[in-house]
Design a protein around this motif. Structure first.
Motif, PDB file in Angstrom:
ATOM      1  N   VAL A 124       0.668  -1.373   0.014  1.00  0.00           N
ATOM      2  CA  VAL A 124       0.094  -0.013   0.027  1.00  0.00           C
ATOM      3  C   VAL A 124       0.800   1.345  -0.109  1.00  0.00           C
ATOM      4  CG1 VAL A 124      -1.994  -1.272   1.312  1.00  0.00           C
ATOM      5  CG2 VAL A 124      -0.205  -0.050   2.396  1.00  0.00           C
ATOM      6  N   PRO A 125       0.387   2.265  -0.506  1.00  0.00           N
ATOM      7  CA  PRO A 125       1.179   3.668  -0.536  1.00  0.00           C
ATOM      8  C   PRO A 125       1.329   4.177   0.754  1.00  0.00           C
ATOM      9  CG  PRO A 125      -0.419   3.597  -2.195  1.00  0.00           C
ATOM     10  CD  PRO A 125      -0.667   2.335  -1.383  1.00  0.00           C
ATOM     11  N   ALA A 127       0.447   6.903   2.080  1.00  0.00           N
ATOM     12  CA  ALA A 127      -0.686   7.902   2.219  1.00  0.00           C
ATOM     13  C   ALA A 127      -1.778   7.228   2.580  1.00  0.00           C
ATOM     14  CB  ALA A 127      -0.986   8.807   1.220  1.00  0.00           C
ATOM     15  N   SER A 128      -2.045   5.779   2.275  1.00  0.00           N
ATOM     16  CA  SER A 128      -3.465   5.053   2.465  1.00  0.00           C
ATOM     17  C   SER A 128      -3.359   4.579   3.986  1.00  0.00           C
ATOM     18  CB  SER A 128      -3.141   3.814   1.617  1.00  0.00           C
ATOM     19  OG  SER A 128      -3.117   4.195   0.219  1.00  0.00           O
ATOM     20  N   GLU A 129      -4.546   4.359   4.351  1.00  0.00           N
ATOM     21  CA  GLU A 129      -4.833   3.773   5.750  1.00  0.00           C
ATOM     22  C   GLU A 129      -4.476   2.381   5.618  1.00  0.00           C
ATOM     23  OE1 GLU A 129      -5.749   5.256   9.036  1.00  0.00           O
ATOM     24  OE2 GLU A 129      -5.404   7.153   7.570  1.00  0.00           O
ATOM     25  N   SER A 130      -4.130   1.803   6.730  1.00  0.00           N
ATOM     26  CA  SER A 130      -3.614   0.266   6.893  1.00  0.00           C
ATOM     27  C   SER A 130      -4.708  -0.581   6.749  1.00  0.00           C
ATOM     28  CB  SER A 130      -2.817   0.123   8.225  1.00  0.00           C
ATOM     29  OG  SER A 130      -1.796   1.308   8.461  1.00  0.00           O
ATOM     30  N   VAL A 137       4.400  -1.386   3.280  1.00  0.00           N
ATOM     31  CA  VAL A 137       4.070   0.163   3.002  1.00  0.00           C
ATOM     32  C   VAL A 137       5.173   0.434   2.074  1.00  0.00           C
ATOM     33  CG1 VAL A 137       3.861   2.539   3.837  1.00  0.00           C
ATOM     34  CG2 VAL A 137       2.730   0.534   5.003  1.00  0.00           C
ATOM     35  N   GLN A 145       3.797  12.821   1.987  1.00  0.00           N
ATOM     36  CA  GLN A 145       2.909  11.869   2.397  1.00  0.00           C
ATOM     37  C   GLN A 145       3.217  11.644   3.699  1.00  0.00           C
ATOM     38  OE1 GLN A 145       2.206   8.143  -0.091  1.00  0.00           O
ATOM     39  NE2 GLN A 145       3.683   9.056  -1.396  1.00  0.00           N
TER      40      GLN A 145
END
Length: 452
Positions: A124-125, A127-130, A137, A145
């Motif tokens: 996941v980027p 900036a994304s939520e986990s 990540v 970010q």
């Protein structure tokens, strides 16, 4: 037409340049242009890319205990001994936490190998939520970010710049969560990393990561490194000393090898891009060996590690790179290698010379400070002096002994191996310390695996 215009323009400028005012003006323009070019090309970038901050933000969802491994890379092409060890240690610790997350600090698009335990984890980027599962990540391109961090996040650092950022994340977490004020960083120290650089900004920054002992749980990879750090004045009240161990897949291949069928293969650990592996010195030593050993051209001279073009050693000899091999191909090559040559200019023992010797090769190595691998096995030969003459003489002795059939000191199989230390004990309790370290990281909570 264009050529004719250019010729005409050049003639006009040449005539104008005869007049002093015009000539002076053109000279000033030329000087100004050169100065501008020099400023634009010589303008240095003073940023230290490795320590670009990983800025945190409060996670939207607060989860259970989560172990965060901060590691430069996980793509297969970058996973050599140090990162591989970090991933193994992380794997041993993650059962004691509810979740696990790998934060890849130097890769924007990590490509882990599919058969690794983390190979199918979602990437996941930053900036994304986990997601509510173990994941990776990608933080290599993190400008603008932030990273979601919650109250139960615990951090494990590896390379010095990951520790630099991990301490900053802990500082932020302590300010946000009062109950995390005593939380410590788990720091896997695998080498004396200031030594990777000249005396410089990076040297000091790497040193600084050793100077917060009260906030650190130190995992030091080998007693040689632990003793060296102590000699430099670094004392960690909470620490664990790891002993290098043969990779489980190599150990399995070694167990299947009934006899070591040695051939005239001289295998070097070649990493031209890593100064501490002294590749230029390896090449210089091989050239001297090839010049002075008449049977040198009968040997295959191979390099495992980084890929590079063939290198002419003279006297009809060439150093060929096989690059980074699969475990299976590497094990096959080790079974057939008669003589190894591997240098490491640091207190870390380095895995390749130990692996070569574990498969019955006689290996030329170097001493460094308190590190002398010749005490581990008679197969490991510390050459002196550490220059082309010293290394080539050691290589000449070992290759000549093999050519003359003098193999009494070379074990025929794994059962005949003489070895000091636990490197070959791959079935032993290599991570017996995991429960204790997890308890300390969790604040002395019961070290009960979170998953069955």
């Amino acid at each position: 037409m264009a050529y004719s215009f250019t010729q005409t323009t050049a003639r006009v400028l040449a005539r104008l340049a005869r007049y002093q005012p015009v000539r002076s003006g053109l000279q000033k323009l030329a000087v100004a242009y050169r100065q501008q070019q020099a400023m634009s090309t010589a303008s240095p970038n003073h940023d230290i890319a490795e320590v670009l901050p990983i800025d945190p933000r409060p996670a939207v969802a607060q989860g259970g205990t989560r172990l965060n491994l901060m590691v430069p890379a996980v793509s297969q092409r970058h996973v050599f001994g140090g990162i591989e060890t970090a991933l193994q240690v992380f794997d041993a610790l993650r059962p004691y936490f509810d979740q696990a997350r790998i934060i890849v600090t130097d890769e924007a698009t990590p490509e882990p190998r599919s058969d690794a335990y983390y190979g199918a984890w979602p990437i996941v980027p930053m900036a994304s939520e986990s997601p509510p599962c173990d994941h990776i990540v990608a933080a290599g391109s993190r400008w603008g970010q932030t990273l979601a961090v919650h109250a139960q996040d615990h951090f494990m650092a590896t390379a010095w710049w990951t520790a630099h950022n991990a301490f900053a994340l802990l500082n932020w977490q302590r300010a946000q969560v009062p109950e995390a004020s005593a939380r410590r960083l788990l720091y896997l120290i695998q080498d004396y990393e200031p030594g990777f650089y000249p005396w410089s900004s990076r040297y000091l920054l790497a040193q600084a990561t050793y100077e917060q002992p009260g906030r650190t749980i130190a995992l030091m990879n080998s007693h040689w490194l632990a003793d060296y750090l102590a000699a430099q004045g670094y004392a960690f009240p909470v620490k664990e000393v790891l002993q290098p161990r043969l990779h489980p897949a190599l150990a399995a291949a070694r167990a299947r090898c009934e006899t070591f069928a040695k051939e005239r293969i001289l295998l070097v650990y070649g990493r031209p891009g890593t100064e501490r592996n002294a590749f230029s010195l390896i090449v210089a030593s091989l050239r001297l060996w090839a010049r002075h050993y008449p049977q040198a051209r009968q040997w295959r001279i191979l390099s495992a590690g980084e890929a590079f073009a063939p290198i002419d050693l003279g006297s009809g000899c060439t150093l060929h790179s096989v690059g980074k091999l699969s475990i299976e191909a590497y094990a096959d090559l080790l079974c057939r290698t008669a003589v190894g040559f591997s240098l490491m200019v640091s207190p870390h023992p380095s895995y390749p010379p130990l692996e070569m010797a574990a498969f019955g090769a006689r290996v030329v190595v170097n001493r460094f400070a308190n590190k002398d691998l010749s005490g581990v096995s008679p197969l490991l030969v510390s050459a002196s002096p550490p220059n082309p003459e010293g290394f080539s003489a050691a290589l000449r002795t070992l290759t000549q002994a093999f050519d003359h059939g003098e193999t009494s000191c070379m074990p025929a199989n794994a059962s005949e191996m003489v070895w000091q230390g636990g490197f070959l004990d791959s079935c032993g309790p290599g991570f017996a310390w995991a429960a204790d370290v997890a308890a300390k990281l969790l604040g002395d909570a019961p070290a009960i695996p979170a998953t069955v």
